[in-house]
Design a protein around this motif. Structure first.
Motif, PDB file in Angstrom:
ATOM      1  N   THR A 150     -15.396  16.515   9.530  1.00 53.68           N
ATOM      2  CA  THR A 150     -14.330  15.989  10.397  1.00 53.68           C
ATOM      3  C   THR A 150     -14.588  14.502  10.600  1.00 53.68           C
ATOM      4  OG1 THR A 150     -15.614  16.659  12.333  1.00 53.68           O
ATOM      5  CG2 THR A 150     -13.890  18.165  11.596  1.00 53.68           C
ATOM      6  N   ILE A 151     -13.586  13.692  10.250  1.00 53.19           N
ATOM      7  CA  ILE A 151     -13.779  12.244  10.254  1.00 53.19           C
ATOM      8  C   ILE A 151     -12.677  11.567  11.057  1.00 53.19           C
ATOM      9  CG2 ILE A 151     -13.892  10.178   8.808  1.00 53.19           C
ATOM     10  CD1 ILE A 151     -15.161  11.713   6.679  1.00 53.19           C
ATOM     11  N   GLY A 152     -13.069  10.787  12.041  1.00 49.97           N
ATOM     12  CA  GLY A 152     -12.105   9.962  12.778  1.00 49.97           C
ATOM     13  C   GLY A 152     -11.920   8.643  12.041  1.00 49.97           C
ATOM     14  N   ILE A 153     -10.688   8.163  11.958  1.00 46.69           N
ATOM     15  CA  ILE A 153     -10.434   6.860  11.342  1.00 46.69           C
ATOM     16  C   ILE A 153      -9.724   5.975  12.359  1.00 46.69           C
ATOM     17  CG2 ILE A 153      -9.236   5.601   9.516  1.00 46.69           C
ATOM     18  CD1 ILE A 153      -9.663   7.919   7.675  1.00 46.69           C
ATOM     19  N   TYR A 154     -10.353   4.836  12.676  1.00 44.21           N
ATOM     20  CA  TYR A 154      -9.801   3.899  13.661  1.00 44.21           C
ATOM     21  C   TYR A 154      -9.150   2.738  12.932  1.00 44.21           C
ATOM     22  CZ  TYR A 154     -12.237   6.332  17.403  1.00 44.21           C
ATOM     23  OH  TYR A 154     -12.656   7.287  18.295  1.00 44.21           O
ATOM     24  N   GLY A 155      -7.861   2.535  13.155  1.00 42.63           N
ATOM     25  CA  GLY A 155      -7.125   1.495  12.454  1.00 42.63           C
ATOM     26  C   GLY A 155      -6.510   2.112  11.216  1.00 42.63           C
ATOM     27  N   PHE A 156      -5.210   2.418  11.266  1.00 42.86           N
ATOM     28  CA  PHE A 156      -4.628   3.170  10.159  1.00 42.86           C
ATOM     29  C   PHE A 156      -3.813   2.250   9.263  1.00 42.86           C
ATOM     30  CE2 PHE A 156      -2.824   6.604   7.778  1.00 42.86           C
ATOM     31  CZ  PHE A 156      -3.847   7.520   7.777  1.00 42.86           C
ATOM     32  N   GLY A 157      -4.519   1.387   8.520  1.00 43.61           N
ATOM     33  CA  GLY A 157      -3.852   0.458   7.608  1.00 43.61           C
ATOM     34  C   GLY A 157      -4.093   0.836   6.162  1.00 43.61           C
ATOM     35  N   SER A 158      -4.272  -0.209   5.348  1.00 47.24           N
ATOM     36  CA  SER A 158      -4.355  -0.024   3.900  1.00 47.24           C
ATOM     37  C   SER A 158      -5.507   0.908   3.492  1.00 47.24           C
ATOM     38  CB  SER A 158      -4.520  -1.404   3.243  1.00 47.24           C
ATOM     39  OG  SER A 158      -4.499  -1.308   1.853  1.00 47.24           O
ATOM     40  N   ALA A 159      -6.719   0.613   3.960  1.00 42.87           N
ATOM     41  CA  ALA A 159      -7.874   1.429   3.568  1.00 42.87           C
ATOM     42  C   ALA A 159      -7.724   2.859   4.087  1.00 42.87           C
ATOM     43  CB  ALA A 159      -9.170   0.816   4.094  1.00 42.87           C
ATOM     44  N   MET A 286       4.272  -2.288   0.554  1.00 40.78           N
ATOM     45  CA  MET A 286       5.398  -3.210   0.611  1.00 40.78           C
ATOM     46  C   MET A 286       5.077  -4.355  -0.342  1.00 40.78           C
ATOM     47  SD  MET A 286       5.287  -5.717   3.897  1.00 40.78           S
ATOM     48  CE  MET A 286       6.585  -6.636   3.086  1.00 40.78           C
ATOM     49  N   THR A 287       6.064  -4.878  -1.006  1.00 41.88           N
ATOM     50  CA  THR A 287       5.808  -5.937  -1.971  1.00 41.88           C
ATOM     51  C   THR A 287       6.596  -7.191  -1.612  1.00 41.88           C
ATOM     52  OG1 THR A 287       7.605  -5.204  -3.402  1.00 41.88           O
ATOM     53  CG2 THR A 287       5.421  -4.311  -3.856  1.00 41.88           C
ATOM     54  N   GLY A 288       6.162  -8.316  -2.138  1.00 48.74           N
ATOM     55  CA  GLY A 288       6.867  -9.567  -1.927  1.00 48.74           C
ATOM     56  C   GLY A 288       6.401 -10.572  -2.973  1.00 48.74           C
ATOM     57  N   SER A 289       7.078 -11.712  -3.000  1.00 44.80           N
ATOM     58  CA  SER A 289       6.702 -12.768  -3.946  1.00 44.80           C
ATOM     59  C   SER A 289       5.573 -13.604  -3.345  1.00 44.80           C
ATOM     60  CB  SER A 289       7.909 -13.656  -4.220  1.00 44.80           C
ATOM     61  OG  SER A 289       8.206 -14.393  -3.048  1.00 44.80           O
ATOM     62  N   LEU A 290       5.015 -14.487  -4.146  1.00 48.04           N
ATOM     63  CA  LEU A 290       3.954 -15.369  -3.657  1.00 48.04           C
ATOM     64  C   LEU A 290       4.427 -16.167  -2.437  1.00 48.04           C
ATOM     65  CD1 LEU A 290       1.114 -16.466  -4.103  1.00 48.04           C
ATOM     66  CD2 LEU A 290       2.043 -18.069  -5.770  1.00 48.04           C
ATOM     67  N   HIS A 291       5.691 -16.580  -2.442  1.00 54.39           N
ATOM     68  CA  HIS A 291       6.216 -17.361  -1.313  1.00 54.39           C
ATOM     69  C   HIS A 291       6.276 -16.538  -0.031  1.00 54.39           C
ATOM     70  CE1 HIS A 291       7.147 -20.879  -3.688  1.00 54.39           C
ATOM     71  NE2 HIS A 291       7.618 -20.074  -4.614  1.00 54.39           N
ATOM     72  N   GLU A 292       6.320 -15.225  -0.184  1.00 53.89           N
ATOM     73  CA  GLU A 292       6.383 -14.357   0.996  1.00 53.89           C
ATOM     74  C   GLU A 292       5.007 -13.939   1.495  1.00 53.89           C
ATOM     75  OE1 GLU A 292      10.568 -12.011   0.375  1.00 53.89           O
ATOM     76  OE2 GLU A 292       9.085 -11.799  -1.207  1.00 53.89           O
ATOM     77  N   GLY A 303      -0.320  -5.576  12.482  1.00 55.48           N
ATOM     78  CA  GLY A 303      -0.351  -4.132  12.245  1.00 55.48           C
ATOM     79  C   GLY A 303       1.032  -3.592  11.966  1.00 55.48           C
ATOM     80  N   ASP A 304       1.862  -4.398  11.340  1.00 52.98           N
ATOM     81  CA  ASP A 304       3.277  -4.099  11.169  1.00 52.98           C
ATOM     82  C   ASP A 304       3.592  -3.673   9.730  1.00 52.98           C
ATOM     83  OD1 ASP A 304       5.996  -4.022  11.595  1.00 52.98           O
ATOM     84  OD2 ASP A 304       6.269  -6.178  11.247  1.00 52.98           O
ATOM     85  N   ILE A 305       2.608  -3.048   9.063  1.00 54.54           N
ATOM     86  CA  ILE A 305       2.830  -2.564   7.697  1.00 54.54           C
ATOM     87  C   ILE A 305       2.266  -1.151   7.602  1.00 54.54           C
ATOM     88  CG2 ILE A 305       2.045  -2.799   5.299  1.00 54.54           C
ATOM     89  CD1 ILE A 305       2.188  -5.774   5.585  1.00 54.54           C
ATOM     90  N   GLY A 307       0.658   1.233   5.274  1.00 54.60           N
ATOM     91  CA  GLY A 307       0.051   1.223   3.951  1.00 54.60           C
ATOM     92  C   GLY A 307      -0.401  -0.174   3.580  1.00 54.60           C
ATOM     93  N   SER A 308      -0.123  -0.589   2.343  1.00 55.54           N
ATOM     94  CA  SER A 308      -0.677  -1.834   1.808  1.00 55.54           C
ATOM     95  C   SER A 308       0.409  -2.869   1.550  1.00 55.54           C
ATOM     96  CB  SER A 308      -1.392  -1.541   0.487  1.00 55.54           C
ATOM     97  OG  SER A 308      -2.295  -0.466   0.629  1.00 55.54           O
ATOM     98  N   ALA A 309      -0.012  -4.118   1.414  1.00 53.18           N
ATOM     99  CA  ALA A 309       0.911  -5.225   1.078  1.00 53.18           C
ATOM    100  C   ALA A 309       0.451  -5.836  -0.234  1.00 53.18           C
ATOM    101  CB  ALA A 309       0.912  -6.260   2.186  1.00 53.18           C
ATOM    102  N   VAL A 310       1.364  -5.981  -1.163  1.00 53.65           N
ATOM    103  CA  VAL A 310       1.014  -6.450  -2.508  1.00 53.65           C
ATOM    104  C   VAL A 310       1.976  -7.557  -2.941  1.00 53.65           C
ATOM    105  CG1 VAL A 310       0.743  -5.806  -4.936  1.00 53.65           C
ATOM    106  CG2 VAL A 310       0.099  -4.181  -3.137  1.00 53.65           C
ATOM    107  N   VAL A 311       1.419  -8.656  -3.426  1.00 53.69           N
ATOM    108  CA  VAL A 311       2.226  -9.745  -3.983  1.00 53.69           C
ATOM    109  C   VAL A 311       2.416  -9.487  -5.471  1.00 53.69           C
ATOM    110  CG1 VAL A 311       2.237 -12.218  -4.513  1.00 53.69           C
ATOM    111  CG2 VAL A 311       1.473 -11.415  -2.255  1.00 53.69           C
ATOM    112  N   THR A 312       3.668  -9.593  -5.931  1.00 57.21           N
ATOM    113  CA  THR A 312       3.946  -9.349  -7.348  1.00 57.21           C
ATOM    114  C   THR A 312       4.330 -10.644  -8.050  1.00 57.21           C
ATOM    115  OG1 THR A 312       6.245  -8.805  -6.861  1.00 57.21           O
ATOM    116  CG2 THR A 312       4.680  -6.984  -6.940  1.00 57.21           C
ATOM    117  N   PHE A 313       4.052 -10.678  -9.343  1.00 58.33           N
ATOM    118  CA  PHE A 313       4.368 -11.854 -10.179  1.00 58.33           C
ATOM    119  C   PHE A 313       5.176 -11.379 -11.373  1.00 58.33           C
ATOM    120  CE2 PHE A 313       0.582 -12.744  -7.826  1.00 58.33           C
ATOM    121  CZ  PHE A 313       0.652 -14.089  -7.509  1.00 58.33           C
TER     122      PHE A 313
END
Ligand SMILES: [Zn+2]
Ligand SMILES: [Zn+2]
Length: 314
Positions: A150-159, A286-292, A303-305, A307-313
């Motif tokens: 049984t594992i508690g996880i504090y902070g539910f973001g990307s990892a 969520m994805t965005g360009s380098l400018h974003e 903490g407004d995402i 999952g993960s945030a990824v910049v695409t090219f």
């Protein structure tokens, strides 16, 4: 800004960047909490790219290969840590997007010996968060102990959203702790299979074998100790944390322990990528360009995402 394209040195590959994940560590560098960056610096240490040029001494990689570059950029190979399977603690390491330029740019170079082939089953965007959030999350869970059911996880973001899927696959139950009132993250955690989700100041329905803290908030350490069984471990999974407030010894008593996680080894990365393909892990991005990228980093800060945030090219 425009800067000259990097050139591959010995053991380097030049990559055309396809995607680069953002990470809370990028914020710690921007904020000066990690105080020794190369400057000026190209951030970004979750790089998925295609090999565009091979430097001298590169073996086993070909032009066009799809390659992942993680945080651990290189190690000395000779210090006491390197020679004892603890290269994550190397005395003379280099880190991608911190002491070496990273992947928030069209081109990047990396030492091929610290890179990973990307499994075919993952798209460019889906693969990027595995390269830090996945690797460090995996190492954190390993340090929580193989027998922690049984594992508690504090902070539910990307990892957290990646490690929850690994935990489930391994037959462990995840209890997710979020900021008070963050109903969206709690719902997201339940969706991914957490057996319980609540806020950091809540007591879960049972005492837990281990807790992993991904949020950079030191006050969570005594909070997490309070939800542990005897012999349980609190794992601090981040590279930086605010000061831990003092707490009663009784919270630590009965062989509870507090453990930090530093960087990754190549073995961690290899194991996680194999597991990720086998499970298979679904990354929510969520994805965005380098400018974003600056706006996306602000959202990570808030903490407004989910999952993960990824910049695409392109
Ligand atoms: Zn990272
Ligand atoms: Zn070393």
């Amino acid at each position: 800004v425009d800067i000259p394209a990097p050139r591959p040195g010995k053991h380097d590959i030049l990559l055309k960047v396809l995607a680069c994940g953002l990470c809370r560590t990028d914020l710690h560098i921007i904020d000066g909490e990690l105080s020794a960056p190369k400057l000026p610096l190209v951030l970004g240490h979750q790089i998925v790219g295609r090999v565009a040029e091979l430097g001298d001494g590169v073996e086993g990689m070909n032009l066009g290969d799809r390659i992942g570059v993680p945080w651990l950029g290189s190690t000395c190979g000779t210090c006491r840590f390197c020679v004892s399977s603890r290269e994550n603690l190397c005395d003379h390491p280099e880190f991608t997007g911190y002491t070496r330029d990273g992947g928030l740019a069209e081109m990047a170079v990396a030492d091929y010996r610290y890179c990973f082939p990307i499994p075919d089953s993952f798209g460019n965007v889906e693969a990027a968060p595995l390269l830090c959030a996945g690797f460090i999350g995996y190492r954190s869970m390993r340090l929580a102990g193989a027998d922690a059911k049984t594992i508690g996880i504090y902070g539910f973001g990307s990892a957290a959203h990646l490690v929850t899927q690994v935990a489930q696959f391994q037959g462990r139950d995840v209890f997710a702790f979020t900021r008070p009132g963050d109903d969206a993250s709690q719902a997201f955690a339940r969706e991914l299979g957490a057996v319980w989700a609540g806020s950091v100041d809540e007591q879960p329905p049972e005492l837990l074998d281990a807790a992993i803290i991904f949020a950079p908030a030191g006050e969570l350490v005594p909070q997490a100790l309070k939800v542990l069984r005897k012999g349980g471990t609190v794992v601090c999974g981040g590279i930086h944390m605010s000061d831990i407030p003092s707490f009663r010894y009784s919270l630590l008593w009965e062989e509870r322990s507090i453990q930090s996680v530093a960087n990754l080894t190549r073995a961690d990365g290899q194991e996680l990528l194999e597991l990720a393909a086998q499970i298979p892990i679904h990354t929510h991005c969520m994805t965005g360009s380098l400018h974003e990228a600056p706006e996306m980093l602000d959202r990570i800060r808030r903490g407004d995402i989910q999952g993960s945030a990824v910049v695409t090219f392109n």
